[in-house]
Design an enzyme around this catalytic site. Structure first.
Site, PDB file in Angstrom:
ATOM      1  CD  GLU A 112      58.163  58.349  71.327  1.00 32.54           C
ATOM      2  OE1 GLU A 112      57.913  59.203  70.465  1.00 32.54           O
ATOM      3  OE2 GLU A 112      58.893  57.355  71.131  1.00 32.54           O
ATOM      4  CG  ASP A 123      57.946  63.377  66.469  1.00 30.53           C
ATOM      5  OD1 ASP A 123      58.229  62.176  66.634  1.00 30.53           O
ATOM      6  OD2 ASP A 123      58.504  64.295  67.091  1.00 30.53           O
TER       7      ASP A 123
END
Length: 819
Positions: free
Chosen positions: A442, A667
């Site tokens: 990420e 998220d």
């Protein structure tokens, strides 16, 4: 139709060019640098070539001085004095939609009136286009755009019809205020009047006038084209000047028109109530070569703001070949400062005087949209237009402030005391989730996307080399995929992939290929194609699930305590049935998805530039992703779950209320920013995206602009107990800067007034530890940086070198900035 000249600036912006302001808040009277002594005209040297507009200019810091030196020369030898006015001498008021400005000097008062025509679309404060005596540009160019229009009536200052000797002219309005300046030419007086109108707009402010004074344009044609040019040159509060067919004495170089063999408007033949009569007396005939300036320097005075010159060669009197000479010289000033895309000149025949031909409409429209509306997309996004909004500038922050702030936020992430980027040796680097002591796909792929957007090739290459060496599997069933978490020494914590990492790796590599090419040591496109090929469905036999890292087990590292599937299985990044991205490309993680992984615009990039033979497939994936987002987002609150089924429904068990997987939390924060990105780049789902942006902002606003928390159930109620996802050793609801950032980024889709408060909240937010010591330099920091990139217009589609991203303005008016 005859086109004899087309100077459409194709020079790429230089590093640091974004620092040059596009408009100023104050009129620069030139007092600080005005020349005090002038050479007698008969002692001036003969200069046959055009004088150097950049004489003594080393960098942009010198330009204010040089610009005002030029202004002093033009006033002294050419047009007369533009007197300064104290703020106390100007009083403004509104009478309905008419602004009235009284200027008092001594016992005399001059009154200016201008009727403001407001648009029927958008929200105030509006941009404003001022016509000098009239707007000759087609009205269609302003329809459907939030731009007000008005007219500056020159006769309120100095009558256009006052021909004859200056000493014989009547007592006109300007003369009453300044009787000692009766020898002035009309153009300097009209420029003075335009400045007083802008004074009045600033004095009343946008709450009264509904006008954004940082987005003012001025335009005129023929004699009024000259007027527009002088107004734009002598007032830095004008963001865009469009001089239409201005003729001799406007943009055309006096020296070049003198050398013409045609009957043109040269220095001897122009109308001398417009200029100082001494100009003709001192510089007639070949004496023009003693003129210490020329009209290219009048044009250059507009720099660093935007200038567009429009010509018509069918009217020889306008001396457009001399305007070509002037434009060729003037553009060098914008080029010197890396902002040549702010200057344009287009000369096209086959139409009547002051009747803009339709072939020029897209060009003029592009200038209006970019420099008065900050490139706001309407029905098309960045893929088509190459233009992006700067919402910070739209709400009043200066270009300098925005650029400085963006650099500060970038430095916080990459170089500051709380940085998350670390270099390893001479060629590698990583981004670390500090609180978890690891590097994640990420963060690594986010860092690469930021680096390519900011033109930081060294950072990009370092991150890619580290990712490829330590994270990417080079063989076996996982070949091409990346281990989602590694220790900072490169040891893999979990071999499985998290699908969003691959999504960003691929897109950033394609952008790097477009930006830097593939021959500088890394074949970026080949690396992206390899990942794409490896993520196509393939068979594998899962290994026994271990404990995983950080409590996550399984092949993807996210399997939890779910039963492991047995026997040969297929591995894929994109679910082949739904064409939606998986949570993890293996086992249990392929059974569902994460809404924050859905970035349809990235698939559009793949379709355009991956060259993998799957363009139609990627476009279909983009459309399926947009349809999925409609389904998974709550119709009332605009909130989405952390993970859900492919049909958008909430998950039971693993994803249900028991552990909060169906809630809006960490998220989930990314979804508003991802949808904003698709809106900015593709605008393919515009109506729904605009409604969504306002919906989620309305919900968060209802919770308090400075109080909304970072986790909710999708119906808007608060989670409890173990539903609250912990972070960094804390299990607590907070007003997190990461969500402040992404909710502000949603403003690019919104037109309601609340958006301004979200933007201001992000601008003013301090990224510092909470009172209990919790601090997330990594996730909060990266999202904050992304949001600043969005809102400043610096998160862009990166086109291949030499490509023309602006289909609305053919001939390459606005090449992408190479920062």
């Amino acid at each position: 139709m005859k086109r004899i000249f087309c100077l459409l600036s194709t020079v790429l912006l230089l590093t640091g060019a974004a620092a040059q302001p596009r408009v100023y808040d104050q009129e620069n009277t030139g007092a600080k640098f005005a020349l005090k002594k002038f050479v007698s005209p008969n002692k001036l040297p003969i200069i046959r070539e055009l004088p150097d507009a950049l004489e003594g200019v080393r960098d942009f810091n010198d330009w204010e001085r040089r610009r005002n030196e030029i202004g002093s020369l033009i006033q002294h030898y050419g047009i007369g004095t533009k007197p300064t006015v104290k703020p106390s001498q100007v009083k403004a008021r509104m009478d309905g939609d008419t602004i009235i400005v009284d200027v008092t000097v001594g016992k005399e008062t001059l009154t200016l009136k201008s009727h403001l025509q407001y648009p029927t679309t958008g929200q105030p404060p509006y941009a404003l286009m001022i016509g000098t005596d009239m707007i000759a540009l087609p009205r269609q160019l302003f329809q459907g755009r939030p731009i007000a229009t008005t007219t500056f009536t020159s006769a309120q200052v100095n009558d256009y019809k006052q021909f004859g000797q200056h000493k014989d002219r009547g007592e006109h309005h300007f003369d009453r205020l300044y009787p000692k300046l009766k020898d002035n030419g009309a153009y300097v007086e009209w420029a003075w009047g335009m400045s007083r109108l802008i004074d009045g707009l600033q004095q009343l402010g946008p709450e009264v006038t509904k006008i954004d004074t940082r987005r003012i344009g001025v335009t005129g044609c023929s004699y009024a084209g000259k007027m527009a040019l002088y107004c734009g040159a002598f007032d830095e509060r004008i963001a865009l000047t469009v001089a239409q067919e201005p003729g001799g004495g406007g943009a055309a170089a006096w020296r070049a028109s003198h050398e013409s063999k045609e009957n043109v408007e040269d220095l001897d033949k122009t109308d001398y109530h417009w200029f100082l009569e001494s100009q003709r007396e001192n510089f007639h005939g070949d004496s023009v070569y003693r003129l210490p300036y020329d009209q290219h320097e009048l044009c250059a005075m507009v720099c660093p703001r935007a200038l567009l010159l429009l010509g018509n060669p069918d009217y020889v009197w306008l001396t457009d070949p001399a305007m070509q000479v002037s434009a060729d010289a003037a553009v060098k000033v914008w080029e010197r400062f890396g902002i040549a895309d702010r200057f344009g000149c287009d000369i096209i025949g086959g139409h009547g005087h002051c009747q803009l031909p339709q072939v020029q409409w897209p060009l003029v429209q592009a200038y209006i949209d970019r420099f008065l509306l900050d490139g706001k997309p309407w029905t098309q996004g960045g893929f088509e237009t190459g233009r992006y909004r700067n919402l910070f500038a739209e709400i009043g922050y200066s270009r300098e402030e925005v650029d400085k702030k963006l650099q500060e936020v970038f430095n916080d992430v990459f170089y500051g005391p709380n940085k998350v980027y670390f270099e390893v040796g001479d060629s590698m680097g990583y981004v670390s989730d500090i609180k978890n002591h690891d590097a994640r796909t990420e963060g690594m792929s986010y860092g690469m996307m930021i680096a390519v957007q900011m033109n930081k090739k060294d950072i990009f290459d370092r991150l890619w080399r580290w990712s490829r060496k330590y994270m990417q599997h080079q063989s076996g069933s996982r070949e091409g995929y990346f281990a989602w978490s590694c220790r900072t020494d490169g040891t893999q914590n979990s071999q499985g992939a998290a699908s969003d990492g691959e999504l960003y790796f691929i897109t950033s590599l394609l952008f790097a290929s477009n930006q830097w090419g593939d021959t500088t040591g890394i074949n970026y496109k080949a690396e992206a194609q390899r990942i794409l090929n490896c993520t196509m469905p393939k068979e594998y036999t899962p290994e026994p699930r271990g404990g995983g890292f950080g409590g996550f087990g399984g092949f993807g590292g996210f399997g939890g305590g779910q039963q492991q599937q047995q026997g040969p299985q297929r591995m894929f990044l994109i679910d082949p049935e739904t064409k939606l991205i998986t949570f993890t490309p293996d086992g249990f993680g392929q059974r569902y998805t994460d809404p924050s992984y859905h970035i349809p615009a990235f698939y559009e990039v793949w379709a355009k530039w991956a060259d993998d033979g799957r363009s139609d497939y990627w476009r279909e994936c983009a459309q399926k992703s947009r349809e999925f987002l409609h389904k998974c987002i709550n119709d009332t609150t605009g909130l989405n779950p952390d993970n859900c089924n492919y049909d958008g429904s909430l998950m039971a068990g693993f994803g249900g209320r028991r552990n909060g997987g169906s809630n809006f939390r960490y998220d989930s924060w990314r979804v508003p920013m991802n949808i904003a990105l698709d809106y900015e780049w593709s605008c393919a789902d515009r109506e729904w995206q605009q409604q969504y942006g306002e919906k989620i902002q309305n919900f968060l606003y209802s919770q308090g602009i400075n109080d909304f928390v970072d986790q909710y159930r999708v119906d808007g109620t608060l989670p409890e107990g173990n539903e609250i996802l912990g972070a960094g050793g804390f299990r607590k609801l907070r007003h997190s800067i990461g969500l402040v950032a992404t909710s502000a980024a949603a403003s690019v889709m919104c037109s309601h007034e609340k958006s301004r408060e979200f933007i201001e909240a992000l601008w003013n937010a301090k990224h510092v530890p909470f009172e209990d010591g919790y601090f997330d330099a990594y996730y909060d920091g990266l999202l904050r940086l992304f949001a600043f990139m969005h809102l400043s217009g610096n998160y862009r589609v990166i086109f291949p070198q030499g490509a023309d991203p602006n289909q609305q303005a053919p001939r390459g008016m606005f090449p992408r900035a190479r920062r």
